[in-house]
Scaffold this active site. Structure first.
Site, PDB file in Angstrom:
ATOM      1  CB  ILE A  52      -0.924   0.000   1.231  1.00  0.00           C
ATOM      2  CG1 ILE A  52      -1.829  -1.226   1.190  1.00  0.00           C
ATOM      3  CG2 ILE A  52      -1.723   1.286   1.321  1.00  0.00           C
ATOM      4  CD1 ILE A  52      -2.604  -1.462   2.464  1.00  0.00           C
ATOM      5  CG  HIS A  53       2.371   4.952  -2.708  1.00  0.00           C
ATOM      6  ND1 HIS A  53       3.704   5.106  -2.436  1.00  0.00           N
ATOM      7  CD2 HIS A  53       1.939   6.136  -3.182  1.00  0.00           C
ATOM      8  CE1 HIS A  53       4.064   6.340  -2.754  1.00  0.00           C
ATOM      9  NE2 HIS A  53       3.002   6.974  -3.202  1.00  0.00           N
ATOM     10  N   PRO A  54       0.965   5.525   0.245  1.00  0.00           N
ATOM     11  CG  PRO A  54       1.226   7.789   0.864  1.00  0.00           C
ATOM     12  CD  PRO A  54       0.199   6.756   0.450  1.00  0.00           C
ATOM     13  CD  GLU A  58       5.994   3.345  -0.985  1.00  0.00           C
ATOM     14  OE1 GLU A  58       5.894   3.173  -2.212  1.00  0.00           O
ATOM     15  OE2 GLU A  58       5.554   4.326  -0.392  1.00  0.00           O
TER      16      GLU A  58
END
Length: 78
Positions: A52-54, A58
């Site tokens: 999952i960003h941000p 990551e």
């Protein structure tokens, strides 16, 4: 900002042995990856994971500099 260190077996499939991860959400991030590591996850599994960003999580999927390579592991951007 976070600090990440992944220790894996040198031979074979590079099974992950240890994960060091520091950030404001380190507990949640490491708990999320723990089951995969217990099930024999490898460095390839980790780098092919979609995250999952941000979030700092990551950064785990972008681990690509080994200590033996002698390359600078400083993150220079997104």
């Amino acid at each position: 900002m976070c600090y990440i260190k992944v220790v894996c077996e040198r031979d074979g499939g590079q099974r992950i042995l240890v994960l060091h991860f520091t950030s404001s959400n380190a507990g949640e991030v490491t708990q999320g990856f723990a089951m995969g590591f217990q099930c024999g996850a490898t460095l390839t599994h980790l780098t092919e994971t979609v995250v999952i960003h941000p979030t700092c999580a990551e950064e785990l999927t972008k681990v690509n500099v080994s200590k033996r390579s002698g390359l600078d592991a400083t993150v220079t951007g997104c």
